[in-house]
Design an enzyme around this catalytic site. Structure first.
Site, PDB file in Angstrom:
ATOM      1  N   GLU A 211       0.303   5.276   0.592  1.00 59.64           N
ATOM      2  CA  GLU A 211      -0.678   6.266   1.044  1.00 59.64           C
ATOM      3  C   GLU A 211      -0.305   7.676   0.592  1.00 59.64           C
ATOM      4  OE1 GLU A 211      -1.091   5.660   5.288  1.00 59.64           O
ATOM      5  OE2 GLU A 211      -2.286   3.842   4.944  1.00 59.64           O
TER       6      GLU A 211
ATOM      7  N   GLU B 243      -2.970  -4.758  -3.066  1.00 63.91           N
ATOM      8  CA  GLU B 243      -3.458  -5.708  -4.072  1.00 63.91           C
ATOM      9  C   GLU B 243      -3.534  -5.069  -5.448  1.00 63.91           C
ATOM     10  OE1 GLU B 243      -4.727  -4.846  -1.162  1.00 63.91           O
ATOM     11  OE2 GLU B 243      -5.999  -6.414  -0.306  1.00 63.91           O
TER      12      GLU B 243
ATOM     13  N   ASN C 112       0.838  -1.198   0.000  1.00 62.65           N
ATOM     14  CA  ASN C 112       0.000   0.000   0.000  1.00 62.65           C
ATOM     15  C   ASN C 112       0.876   1.253   0.000  1.00 62.65           C
ATOM     16  OD1 ASN C 112       0.624  -0.823   2.685  1.00 62.65           O
ATOM     17  ND2 ASN C 112      -1.067   0.368   3.533  1.00 62.65           N
TER      18      ASN C 112
ATOM     19  N   CYS D 205     -10.394  -4.878   0.571  1.00 63.00           N
ATOM     20  CA  CYS D 205     -11.438  -3.846   0.547  1.00 63.00           C
ATOM     21  C   CYS D 205     -12.324  -4.076  -0.682  1.00 63.00           C
ATOM     22  CB  CYS D 205     -10.812  -2.456   0.531  1.00 63.00           C
ATOM     23  SG  CYS D 205     -10.226  -1.932  -1.095  1.00 63.00           S
TER      24      CYS D 205
HETATM   25  N1  THU Z   1      -5.311  -1.492   2.459  1.00 62.72           N
HETATM   26  C1  THU Z   1      -4.752  -2.318   1.515  1.00 62.72           C
HETATM   27  O1  THU Z   1      -3.598  -2.125   1.113  1.00 62.72           O
HETATM   28  N2  THU Z   1      -5.511  -3.349   1.050  1.00 62.72           N
HETATM   29  C2  THU Z   1      -6.802  -3.602   1.420  1.00 62.72           C
HETATM   30  O2  THU Z   1      -7.467  -4.442   0.810  1.00 62.72           O
HETATM   31  C3  THU Z   1      -7.355  -2.904   2.581  1.00 62.72           C
HETATM   32  C4  THU Z   1      -6.662  -1.633   2.958  1.00 62.72           C
HETATM   33  C5  THU Z   1      -4.526  -0.361   2.962  1.00 62.72           C
HETATM   34  C6  THU Z   1      -5.022   0.976   2.495  1.00 62.72           C
HETATM   35  C7  THU Z   1      -4.490   1.895   3.563  1.00 62.72           C
HETATM   36  O3  THU Z   1      -3.180   2.298   3.202  1.00 62.72           O
HETATM   37  C8  THU Z   1      -4.410   1.008   4.816  1.00 62.72           C
HETATM   38  O4  THU Z   1      -4.565  -0.317   4.365  1.00 62.72           O
HETATM   39  C9  THU Z   1      -5.467   1.326   5.842  1.00 62.72           C
HETATM   40  O5  THU Z   1      -6.736   1.349   5.277  1.00 62.72           O
END
Ligand code: THU
Length: 127
Positions: A42, A53, A40, A82
């Site tokens: 941000e 993903e 991830n 998510c």
């Molecule tokens: N996140 C993911 O990388 N994958 C998911 O399927 C759920 C959430 C990340 C996004 C964000 O950087 C952190 O988790 C908190 O939501």
């Protein structure tokens, strides 16, 4: 441990998550046996954050891969995907197995189809 899970856990260590402090790694295996990873990333403009993903699968597409076998997602506590990632994985990968793994290596097996019942997709458009 399974090399796909190890790749996801290793990618997790490269997450850029200064806002949530929640690191996620993903690894996707292609038909030809390649493993492509994502983490991830941000943004201070929170909505621009990209999940691990979608980083993995879009990187794989950019590298020319089109057929996917399985996905692993690593997080502190075996987070599930998510909603946005469920949709994108379903569309680009189909009903592949997905393994969720926590920081201790505990695993849960699910699938893209189980996570997104009654999907909206390209078949819907052509029906
Ligand atoms: N996140 C993911 O990388 N994958 C998911 O399927 C759920 C959430 C990340 C996004 C964000 O950087 C952190 O988790 C908190 O939501």
């Amino acid at each position: 441990m399974d090399s796909l899970l190890e790749a996801a856990m290793s990618a997790r260590s490269r997450a850029h998550a200064p806002h949530s402090d929640y690191s996620v790694g993903a690894a996707i295996e292609t038909e030809d046996g390649s493993i492509i990873v994502g983490c991830n990333v941000e943004s201070a403009s929170y909505g621009l954050t990209i999940c691990a993903e979608r980083v993995a699968v879009t990187a794989a597409i950019a590298q020319g891969h089109r057929s996917f076998i399985r996905l692993a997602v690593a997080s502190r506590n075996k987070a599930s995907l998510c909603g946005a990632c469920r949709q994108v994985i379903w569309e680009l990968c189909g009903d592949i197995p997905i393994t969720l793994v926590d920081e201790s290596g505990n695993e849960t097996l699910t699938s893209a189809g189980a996570l997104l019942p009654e999907p909206f997709d390209n078949l819907t458009l052509k029906r």
